[in-house]
Design a protein around this motif. Structure first.
Motif, short mmCIF file in Angstrom:
data_model
loop_
_atom_site.label_atom_id
_atom_site.label_comp_id
_atom_site.label_asym_id
_atom_site.label_seq_id
_atom_site.Cartn_x
_atom_site.Cartn_y
_atom_site.Cartn_z
N LYS A 181 0.83 -1.21 0.00
CA LYS A 181 0.00 0.00 0.00
C LYS A 181 0.86 1.26 0.00
CE LYS A 181 -3.82 2.22 2.48
NZ LYS A 181 -4.73 2.12 3.65
N ASP A 182 1.99 1.22 0.72
CA ASP A 182 2.89 2.38 0.77
C ASP A 182 3.42 2.76 -0.61
OD1 ASP A 182 2.65 2.65 3.51
OD2 ASP A 182 4.41 1.41 3.93
N LEU A 183 3.57 1.74 -1.49
CA LEU A 183 4.14 1.99 -2.82
C LEU A 183 3.14 2.65 -3.77
CD1 LEU A 183 6.33 -1.12 -3.74
CD2 LEU A 183 7.05 1.27 -3.72
N SER A 184 1.88 2.57 -3.44
CA SER A 184 0.86 3.10 -4.33
C SER A 184 1.11 4.58 -4.63
CB SER A 184 -0.53 2.93 -3.69
OG SER A 184 -1.53 3.42 -4.54
N ASP A 185 1.22 4.87 -5.92
CA ASP A 185 1.42 6.24 -6.42
C ASP A 185 2.79 6.83 -6.09
OD1 ASP A 185 -1.15 6.29 -7.50
OD2 ASP A 185 -2.02 6.95 -5.60
N LYS A 186 3.69 6.03 -5.53
CA LYS A 186 5.05 6.53 -5.31
C LYS A 186 5.77 6.62 -6.66
CE LYS A 186 5.24 6.80 -0.75
NZ LYS A 186 3.83 6.47 -0.47
N GLU A 200 5.20 -0.76 -12.06
CA GLU A 200 3.78 -0.65 -12.39
C GLU A 200 2.98 -1.78 -11.75
OE1 GLU A 200 3.94 -0.56 -16.62
OE2 GLU A 200 4.20 1.63 -16.72
N ALA A 201 3.56 -2.99 -11.73
CA ALA A 201 2.87 -4.13 -11.10
C ALA A 201 2.69 -3.91 -9.60
CB ALA A 201 3.67 -5.42 -11.34
N LEU A 202 3.56 -3.11 -9.00
CA LEU A 202 3.47 -2.80 -7.57
C LEU A 202 2.72 -1.50 -7.32
CD1 LEU A 202 7.14 -3.78 -6.63
CD2 LEU A 202 5.07 -5.05 -6.03
N ASN A 203 2.04 -1.01 -8.36
CA ASN A 203 1.21 0.21 -8.27
C ASN A 203 2.01 1.48 -8.06
OD1 ASN A 203 -1.25 -1.26 -8.56
ND2 ASN A 203 -1.16 -1.79 -6.38
N ALA A 204 3.30 1.43 -8.36
CA ALA A 204 4.13 2.63 -8.31
C ALA A 204 4.22 3.24 -9.70
CB ALA A 204 5.51 2.30 -7.78
N THR A 205 4.72 4.47 -9.78
CA THR A 205 4.89 5.15 -11.06
C THR A 205 6.37 5.15 -11.43
OG1 THR A 205 3.01 6.61 -10.60
CG2 THR A 205 4.58 7.31 -12.31
N PRO A 206 6.77 4.44 -12.49
CA PRO A 206 8.18 4.41 -12.86
C PRO A 206 8.64 5.74 -13.46
CG PRO A 206 6.87 3.23 -14.49
CD PRO A 206 5.93 3.62 -13.38
N SER A 219 16.67 14.24 -3.47
CA SER A 219 16.79 15.40 -2.58
C SER A 219 15.70 16.43 -2.84
CB SER A 219 18.17 16.05 -2.73
OG SER A 219 18.33 16.60 -4.03
N GLN A 220 15.26 16.56 -4.09
CA GLN A 220 14.25 17.56 -4.43
C GLN A 220 12.84 16.99 -4.54
OE1 GLN A 220 15.42 19.88 -7.83
NE2 GLN A 220 17.34 20.55 -6.90
N GLY A 221 12.71 15.67 -4.28
CA GLY A 221 11.40 15.07 -4.29
C GLY A 221 10.84 14.77 -5.66
N ALA A 222 11.68 14.80 -6.68
CA ALA A 222 11.22 14.43 -8.02
C ALA A 222 10.86 12.95 -8.06
CB ALA A 222 12.29 14.75 -9.06
N VAL A 223 11.53 12.15 -7.23
CA VAL A 223 11.19 10.75 -7.05
C VAL A 223 11.14 10.46 -5.55
CG1 VAL A 223 12.12 9.93 -9.25
CG2 VAL A 223 13.61 10.02 -7.25
N ASP A 224 10.35 9.46 -5.19
CA ASP A 224 10.24 9.06 -3.78
C ASP A 224 11.23 7.94 -3.45
OD1 ASP A 224 7.85 10.72 -3.22
OD2 ASP A 224 6.91 9.39 -4.67
N CYS A 225 11.54 7.14 -4.44
CA CYS A 225 12.44 5.99 -4.24
C CYS A 225 13.22 5.75 -5.52
CB CYS A 225 11.66 4.71 -3.90
SG CYS A 225 10.64 4.76 -2.42
N THR A 226 14.27 4.99 -5.40
CA THR A 226 14.96 4.45 -6.56
C THR A 226 15.20 2.97 -6.33
OG1 THR A 226 16.94 4.58 -7.96
CG2 THR A 226 17.22 5.11 -5.62
N MET A 227 15.03 2.17 -7.37
CA MET A 227 15.42 0.76 -7.31
C MET A 227 16.91 0.73 -7.60
SD MET A 227 12.48 -1.27 -9.42
CE MET A 227 10.74 -1.21 -9.00
#
Length: 391
Positions: A181-186, A200-206, A219-227
């Motif tokens: 659920k935390d990954l949704s829309d991240k 996409e399968a994990l409901n995140a936005t690549p 640092s600027q919040g353009a992405v929430d995470c990186t694989m």
């Protein structure tokens, strides 16, 4: 030769003259052949894993060839990684460190196998073994089970000289992510098509961005995470902009790394020298693969000491990712058949899976780079028929 026929008479002319003739004789009886120097190009920086592996190759090559071959290493100077395929083909370097996913149309079958790294998470073995096993499996697959892979390298005047692999991928984030659920829309930075599909399968936005942009993106919040591999926390200073790391998610590894030898240079070597090149390649590929494992452990330890929160992926995230991986094998096969005409893609995947499973078992007791190199040499590289391979 007159110098030998007149030895007896000449020796009566004095000790100095006799010593001179002895020195000349020793020179004539010596091989008089200088070692052949090969150029080795890498886009890696000095003291990086790739740079150290290149130095290991040069050291091992001189040793295994008995001094007949040496290598001069060019780091970040002769060719960049983006230039490496053409550089090896045109003879600008004799040996190149390749990131072959940069060249999908040139090496489609080998790249297909590079997209199968998430299978390492379905083998029931510790993540710490994944890159060690994958590097062994892909090398054995290309050398022994995929003549069409070998042919696609030869078509560009390359001789595939074995593969290496990076450490496992995790979610490196600027906020807590430990449930599906935390990954949704991240917004998650991805480094390839297979990871974009996984996101996409994990409901995140690549989000696609180069590795050099990740620091600013987090640092600027353009992405929430990186694989990303944990080693990049150190390599790209991501430790400064990462607050949370999610472990346990089946995200595979990066496996599109190899060494390649110019085919004309390979043909000019004798069989002993070709063996020496492959033996040195086994050492180098083991060195970088093991180095990633050590850096993975070191980076995670430093992250904990710095206070970065560690999370374990919940069952829903892990299960969803595993289901995606199985389904994605069909997607990968279809994509390579459609884009590159790889009509035996499904058969290639079916051949590769048991090899990867075998290698998960083979590497379970490896405890050093040297032991890994010995294993690669014994099980793979030493079995290559250098009287035929690459010719």
């Amino acid at each position: 030769m007159p110098v030998f026929r007149s030895w007896g008479a000449a020796s009566r002319r004095g000790p100095a003259f006799t010593a001179l003739l002895a020195a000349l004789a020793a020179l004539l009886f010596s091989s008089g052949v200088a070692a052949k120097q090969l150029r080795y190009a890498t886009g890696s920086a000095p003291n990086s894993l790739g740079g150290l592996a290149a130095e290991k190759f040069a050291e091992s090559l001189e040793d295994y060839s008995g001094g007949d071959l040496t290598a001069k290493v060019y780091m970040m100077s002769l060719l960049s990684f983006a230039e490496m395929s053409g550089g090896v083909e045109k003879g600008m370097t004799d040996i190149g460190s390749m990131i072959y996913p940069y060249f999908p149309s040139e090496y489609p079958r080998t790249n297909l196998v590079a997209e199968l790294t998430m299978l390492t998470d379905l083998m029931g073995a510790p993540k710490s073994l994944s890159n060690l096993a994958y590097a062994g499996a892909v090398s054995e697959f290309v050398f022994e089970h995929c003549p069409k892979c070998v042919a696609e390298w030869e078509a560009h005047d390359h001789v595939f000289s074995g593969g290496s692999a990076a450490s496992p991928y995790y979610f490196l984030c600027n906020k807590p992510v430990d449930t599906l659920k935390d990954l949704s829309d991240k917004r998650v930075r991805v480094g390839g098509a297979q990871w974009a599909r996984a996101a996409e399968a994990l409901n995140a936005t690549p989000v696609t961005m180069s590795v050099n942009e990740i620091y600013e993106g987090l640092s600027q919040g353009a992405v929430d995470c990186t694989m990303q591999a944990a080693a990049e926390l150190i390599s790209f200073n991501l430790m400064e902009v990462t607050t949370d790391i999610t472990l346990g998610a089946p995200l595979g590894i990066y496996g599109g790394l190899s060494l390649s030898t110019n085919r004309k240079v390979w043909r000019d070597l004798d069989e002993k020298q070709r063996k020496a090149v492959l033996h040195a390649a086994a050492d180098s590929n083991a060195n970088v693969t093991w180095g990633y494992r050590i850096d993975d452990e070191r980076a995670l330890k430093q992250a904990k000491e710095k206070g970065i929160a560690m999370h374990e992926a919940d069952d829903a995230m892990a299960t969803t990712a595993e289901q995606f991986i199985e389904k994605d094998m069909e997607t990968i096969a279809a994509n390579y058949q459609t884009k590159y005409g790889v009509d035996d893609a499904a058969e290639m995947i079916a051949t590769f899976r048991p090899l990867l499973e075998k290698w998960m078992t083979l590497v379970k007791d490896v405890d050093s780079s040297e032991a890994l190199a010995d294993l690669y040499w014994k099980e793979i590289y030493s079995k290559v028929d250098v009287s035929k391979y690459g010719l």
